[in-house]
Design a protein around this motif. Sequence first.
Motif, PDB file in Angstrom:
ATOM      1  N   THR A  30     -28.481  64.938  22.744  1.00 20.54           N
ATOM      2  CA  THR A  30     -28.020  64.928  21.379  1.00 20.54           C
ATOM      3  C   THR A  30     -29.260  64.965  20.520  1.00 20.54           C
ATOM      4  OG1 THR A  30     -26.083  63.403  21.973  1.00 20.54           O
ATOM      5  CG2 THR A  30     -26.688  63.471  19.729  1.00 20.54           C
ATOM      6  N   LEU A  31     -29.214  65.735  19.360  1.00 22.34           N
ATOM      7  CA  LEU A  31     -30.085  65.988  18.569  1.00 22.34           C
ATOM      8  C   LEU A  31     -29.621  65.573  17.014  1.00 22.34           C
ATOM      9  CD1 LEU A  31     -31.377  69.587  19.239  1.00 22.34           C
ATOM     10  CD2 LEU A  31     -32.275  67.386  20.069  1.00 22.34           C
ATOM     11  N   HIS A  32     -30.723  64.841  16.363  1.00 25.53           N
ATOM     12  CA  HIS A  32     -30.273  64.414  15.081  1.00 25.53           C
ATOM     13  C   HIS A  32     -31.050  64.749  13.964  1.00 25.53           C
ATOM     14  CE1 HIS A  32     -27.901  61.331  16.970  1.00 25.53           C
ATOM     15  NE2 HIS A  32     -28.813  61.044  18.027  1.00 25.53           N
ATOM     16  N   GLN A  62     -29.893  81.304  25.249  1.00 21.48           N
ATOM     17  CA  GLN A  62     -29.287  80.521  24.298  1.00 21.48           C
ATOM     18  C   GLN A  62     -28.217  79.501  24.753  1.00 21.48           C
ATOM     19  OE1 GLN A  62     -28.561  82.678  20.703  1.00 21.48           O
ATOM     20  NE2 GLN A  62     -26.915  81.355  19.869  1.00 21.48           N
ATOM     21  N   LEU A  63     -28.121  78.191  24.453  1.00 26.03           N
ATOM     22  CA  LEU A  63     -27.466  77.037  25.114  1.00 26.03           C
ATOM     23  C   LEU A  63     -26.284  76.932  23.938  1.00 26.03           C
ATOM     24  CD1 LEU A  63     -30.181  74.745  26.053  1.00 26.03           C
ATOM     25  CD2 LEU A  63     -28.735  76.552  27.631  1.00 26.03           C
ATOM     26  N   PRO A  64     -25.072  76.613  24.648  1.00 30.04           N
ATOM     27  CA  PRO A  64     -23.976  76.294  23.658  1.00 30.04           C
ATOM     28  C   PRO A  64     -24.216  74.772  23.160  1.00 30.04           C
ATOM     29  CG  PRO A  64     -23.330  75.938  26.062  1.00 30.04           C
ATOM     30  CD  PRO A  64     -24.776  76.499  25.985  1.00 30.04           C
ATOM     31  N   PHE A  65     -23.789  74.509  22.084  1.00 31.59           N
ATOM     32  CA  PHE A  65     -24.029  73.224  21.377  1.00 31.59           C
ATOM     33  C   PHE A  65     -22.597  73.105  20.476  1.00 31.59           C
ATOM     34  CE2 PHE A  65     -25.381  76.117  18.249  1.00 31.59           C
ATOM     35  CZ  PHE A  65     -24.806  75.862  16.886  1.00 31.59           C
ATOM     36  N   LYS A  66     -22.448  71.949  20.093  1.00 35.29           N
ATOM     37  CA  LYS A  66     -21.404  71.272  19.473  1.00 35.29           C
ATOM     38  C   LYS A  66     -21.769  70.295  18.299  1.00 35.29           C
ATOM     39  CE  LYS A  66     -16.556  69.360  19.529  1.00 35.29           C
ATOM     40  NZ  LYS A  66     -15.855  68.697  20.529  1.00 35.29           N
ATOM     41  N   LYS A  67     -21.288  70.567  17.018  1.00 34.01           N
ATOM     42  CA  LYS A  67     -21.657  69.706  15.905  1.00 34.01           C
ATOM     43  C   LYS A  67     -20.633  68.461  16.177  1.00 34.01           C
ATOM     44  CE  LYS A  67     -23.544  69.278  11.260  1.00 34.01           C
ATOM     45  NZ  LYS A  67     -23.632  70.011  10.123  1.00 34.01           N
ATOM     46  N   THR A  68     -21.028  67.164  16.213  1.00 32.96           N
ATOM     47  CA  THR A  68     -20.276  66.003  16.772  1.00 32.96           C
ATOM     48  C   THR A  68     -20.331  65.148  15.466  1.00 32.96           C
ATOM     49  OG1 THR A  68     -22.075  65.041  17.713  1.00 32.96           O
ATOM     50  CG2 THR A  68     -20.469  66.252  19.096  1.00 32.96           C
ATOM     51  N   ALA A  69     -21.097  65.179  14.503  1.00 31.32           N
ATOM     52  CA  ALA A  69     -21.085  64.615  13.130  1.00 31.32           C
ATOM     53  C   ALA A  69     -21.910  65.260  12.225  1.00 31.32           C
ATOM     54  CB  ALA A  69     -21.590  63.044  13.463  1.00 31.32           C
ATOM     55  N   GLY A  71     -24.866  64.869  10.860  1.00 32.69           N
ATOM     56  CA  GLY A  71     -26.247  65.012  11.199  1.00 32.69           C
ATOM     57  C   GLY A  71     -26.341  65.265  12.842  1.00 32.69           C
ATOM     58  N   THR A  72     -25.640  65.395  13.677  1.00 28.33           N
ATOM     59  CA  THR A  72     -25.646  65.302  14.938  1.00 28.33           C
ATOM     60  C   THR A  72     -25.318  66.442  15.489  1.00 28.33           C
ATOM     61  OG1 THR A  72     -25.474  62.829  14.707  1.00 28.33           O
ATOM     62  CG2 THR A  72     -25.178  63.939  17.118  1.00 28.33           C
ATOM     63  N   PHE A 285     -31.679  56.021  10.727  1.00 30.14           N
ATOM     64  CA  PHE A 285     -31.561  57.428  10.107  1.00 30.14           C
ATOM     65  C   PHE A 285     -30.389  57.699   9.682  1.00 30.14           C
ATOM     66  CE2 PHE A 285     -36.070  57.402  11.649  1.00 30.14           C
ATOM     67  CZ  PHE A 285     -36.698  57.175  10.383  1.00 30.14           C
ATOM     68  N   GLN A 286     -29.158  57.313  10.528  1.00 32.88           N
ATOM     69  CA  GLN A 286     -28.029  57.794  10.774  1.00 32.88           C
ATOM     70  C   GLN A 286     -27.099  57.309   9.712  1.00 32.88           C
ATOM     71  OE1 GLN A 286     -27.457  60.942  11.866  1.00 32.88           O
ATOM     72  NE2 GLN A 286     -29.676  61.035  12.030  1.00 32.88           N
TER      73      GLN A 286
END
Length: 558
Positions: A30-32, A62-69, A71-72, A285-286
Amino acid sequence: MPKYKFSYKNPLSHFLHVETVFNNLNGPVTLHLPLWRPGRYEIQNFPKRIRGFKVTDNKGKQLPFKKTAKGTWTVDLQESSSLNVQYEYFAGLMDGGNTWLDDEQLYINPVNCCMYEPSLMNEGIELEFDLPSDYTLASGLKPNGKHQLLAKSYYQLVDSPIFASNKLRTVNYSIEGYEFYIHIQGDVPQSDQQLIDDFAPFTKKQIEVMRGFPCKHYHFLIQSLPYKAYHGVEHWNSTVICLGPSEDLSKRELYKELLGVSSHELFHTWNVIRMRPKEMTPYNFQGENYHETGFITEGLTTYYGDLFLIRSGVFSLEEYLGEVNKLLKRHYENEGRKNYSVAESSFDLWLDGYEAGIPGRKVSIYNEGALAAMILDLSIRLKFNNEKSLDDVVKALWTLRGENLSGYTYQDYQQVAEEVYEGSLDSYFEEIISGTTPYENYLKELFEEFGLDFKLTSAQKPEERHYGFRLIDGKVVIIAPDSPAEVALSLGDQILKVNGEDLKNEFPGSESIELEIMRMGRKKSIRLELGESEYFQVYQVQMGHGPNELLKRWLELE
């Protein structure tokens, strides 16, 4: 060790390319990106300036990702690998806390545009900048070769703004072995020596009062802009100050503003950067970092910023009292002082940010906190004939919660204040900090003891003094409670004619006036009768019969 690389193709597009490498990660990651920045008590939603987000593994897949918020981002990582994250950030907002790119400079606040992975926030960081060869960097971060910097952690990274330009002007001076640098982007007419002569005294006075400086070197990063601007933001060992128009810096009034904000931001090196509210230790920060102690973080700093300037001889007595009168004017023109305490306003700063808000609701933690700090300082000085002061409270709080970065509470501040005062301060905290008791109940007596006259003064403009409304460009922006205007005018009304004539600079002071207004696209005619009392009155302070000994010792006058 995370690595960040910054580059761009067309600086006039304002898009900054950010590439980040995170090493040795396992499983879903998880990246923020921060939603706010230190020094600003409101959510700012930096992710809204990102486009083109993508992530690959160490093999370039390339990797799949999902924006979960907002800023996340969660990345589907199946095995141990490094991540390469790339996106563009729109660097198109120039102020003390944002990021700017054009054909003359790159200015980065990393908190705007640098993502983090929570488990790596205390790891060292490498930064690389793809810049024109003649560009130089200015920052509180450690140099690591040409166009490269090092940060000890993510927390240091996001508290370290960066200037890059081929036109940077740098002035430096030393105080007691500590190094100070003034980096200027733009035009400042003062000579290097003039800047040193003005910056060094207030720096020395702050170090003297606080018994040392918390970092080996400090950087004033100044954006001198060709248009009107005023903004400063504090950081770990630096500050960014935006001021303009630069051509007016040759005049004392704007140059005085530069000195004022510089002193203010320097004192933040202790107060709020290291000695900060418990609720902000560490930063989240979130989301909101709610706290009631903005009267300390910003109020104390606003009070001391100007106080250090007169105590060091940079400001004259007349200039200092002028700054006090600005605080008083803002206080008495804000009806929120009757409804919302400075502690409540601190908490709710996270709700409506730095907007004026609805009429009469809240006060400024900067303005009200500064006057509250003055009341406490003068009360202590009066009781102990200047042998003790607010200086002792600040130093005690620094020893208790600042040096160890443990974070203070409202109760901590009251405790150390009462220890210095050698008695209860319940009334002060209940009435001035957590209540709405009129400040003049304290200030009138205190100013008199210090040889100052404290008097109610009238508004200069007839429409304000007699009818109770204030205009900007012919538009009603403030209406005084219980005034003739309150039952006839509405905020936003545009005044078209006064007594049948086009609006001029001066209103008549007659017994009544006929107004033609535009309200919500409709013309209306209204009549205002002269009020029974005056409106927009403010208390102001001035010298009485000359500085007495209490005043001389408070302001360190010779």
